[in-house]
Design an enzyme around this catalytic site. Structure first.
Site, short mmCIF file in Angstrom:
data_model
loop_
_atom_site.label_atom_id
_atom_site.label_comp_id
_atom_site.label_asym_id
_atom_site.label_seq_id
_atom_site.Cartn_x
_atom_site.Cartn_y
_atom_site.Cartn_z
N ASP A 30 0.81 -1.24 0.00
CA ASP A 30 0.00 0.00 0.00
C ASP A 30 0.84 1.29 0.00
O ASP A 30 0.62 2.19 -0.81
CB ASP A 30 -1.02 -0.02 1.16
CG ASP A 30 -0.37 0.04 2.54
OD1 ASP A 30 0.78 -0.44 2.71
OD2 ASP A 30 -1.01 0.56 3.47
N ASP A 258 -4.92 3.68 -2.71
CA ASP A 258 -3.51 4.08 -2.63
C ASP A 258 -3.19 5.12 -3.70
O ASP A 258 -2.45 6.09 -3.46
CB ASP A 258 -2.58 2.87 -2.84
CG ASP A 258 -2.86 1.74 -1.86
OD1 ASP A 258 -3.38 2.02 -0.77
OD2 ASP A 258 -2.56 0.58 -2.20
#
Ligand code: ADP
Length: 306
Positions: A30, A258
């Site tokens: 992430d 993200d």
């Protein structure tokens, strides 16, 4: 304005199916994904640094080379003897993806064990980004170290951005997960949660409830992402709503949040216009969900830099 953006967390080796008996290797995680999109969207006078720990073997060398190739700084990456990066594999069965993880013993679990290096990196940078996954992979002691350092950065007036990225499987129990994620938010100036996670795991009945909870904890600014429904912002107490872009065909939602975070932060740092930054981030995220994989090639993002 120029500056240094620091993302803190774990990147793993990703294995996905590439035909009968073949696997394709990639890198994702992430906070690395967010660094990738921040790098794609920030002007050249900004540097993007990744803070993690890696091993001393070939796969760690490849990761470092990959970051450098992408223009992501590796100055603060510690190499630990005898360790290796974490690994996950994506399996496809009847069109459904499932994930197997080998990350319990990864080098990144010790990323905050060198408190001095962590402090040096945070002091050298202007904007700090981390996530609930970063906190989840650390020992209690190391999570406290990281939280103390980001608190210092916030107190020094830096932007500290946090995505709770709630993954119950990474935590030993609900109480510790709730408490540590709340501490992460308290140590931050900007929180970027996804509403479905917050509703499921914190029981928020509305987006307003999510905003209220994080503001009460001490985050001045909150951006609540809500998939195809759009994003709701609260900046200095002023709320706004930014719709998502229409997507013809959603191919793979990996990294939607993200990429939104990376693009949002990049544009916000340059313009300080949060709603405009969220509209830009929605465009980038829409392109990301239209392609396969976590790290979509920059030329496919259609970015016009400020
Ligand atoms: P996460 O990946 O963290 O769960 P979301 O699903 O909320 O995050 O998505 C983040 C952003 O990506 C959204 O705010 C939106 O801009 C964009 N996005 C996600 N799914 C879609 C979709 N189906 N159509 C258009 N945009 C989307």
């Amino acid at each position: 304005m120029s500056g240094r953006f620091l993302s803190i967390g774990e990147c793993m080796v990703e294995l996905s199916q590439a035909g009968a008996g073949l696997l394709r290797k990639g890198f994702a995680g992430d906070t690395l994904n967010t660094a990738w999109y921040a790098r794609a969207c920030l002007p050249a006078d900004w540097s993007v640094e990744y803070f993690t720990a890696l091993g001393d073997e070939a796969m760690s060398d490849e990761m470092i080379a990959f970051y450098k190739q992408a223009g992501i700084g590796t100055e603060f990456i510690r190499r630990i003897k005898g360790k290796a990066p974490g690994l996950y594999m994506i399996s496809l069965k009847d069109g459904e993806r499932s994930f197997s993880y080998w990350r319990d013993n990864s080098a990144a679990r010790q990323l905050a064990a060198d408190a001095e290096l962590l402090r040096e990196a945070i002091e050298a940078c202007d904007v700090i980004y981390f996530s609930g996954i970063t906190l989840a992979i650390l020992s209690r002691n190391d999570a406290d170290t990281l939280l103390a350092e980001v608190r210092r950065a916030k107190a020094a007036g830096k932007i500290v951005a946090f995505d709770p990225n709630i993954r119950p499987r990474l935590w030993s129990g609900y109480d510790v997960m709730h408490a540590t994620i709340s501490e992460g938010a308290r140590a931050s100036s900007l929180v970027l949660p996804s509403f479905d996670d917050e509703a499921t795991h914190f029981g928020d009945v509305s987006i307003a409830a999510t905003i209220q909870r994080y503001r009460t904890l001490g985050a001045t600014d909150v951006v609540v992402k809500n998939g195809a429904e759009g994003a709701t912002l609260s900046f200095d107490g002023v709320e706004s709503f930014v719709p998502a872009e229409k997507v013809e065909q959603v191919v793979d939602t990996t990294s939607a949040g993200d990429s939104f975070n990376g693009a949002f932060l990049a544009r916000y740092l340059e313009t300080k216009d949060a709603p405009a930054a969220a509209a830009f981030a929605a465009k980038v995220a829409a392109r990301v969900v239209s392609e396969h994989g976590a790290l979509v090639a920059w030329e496919k993002l259609g970015i016009d830099k400020t």
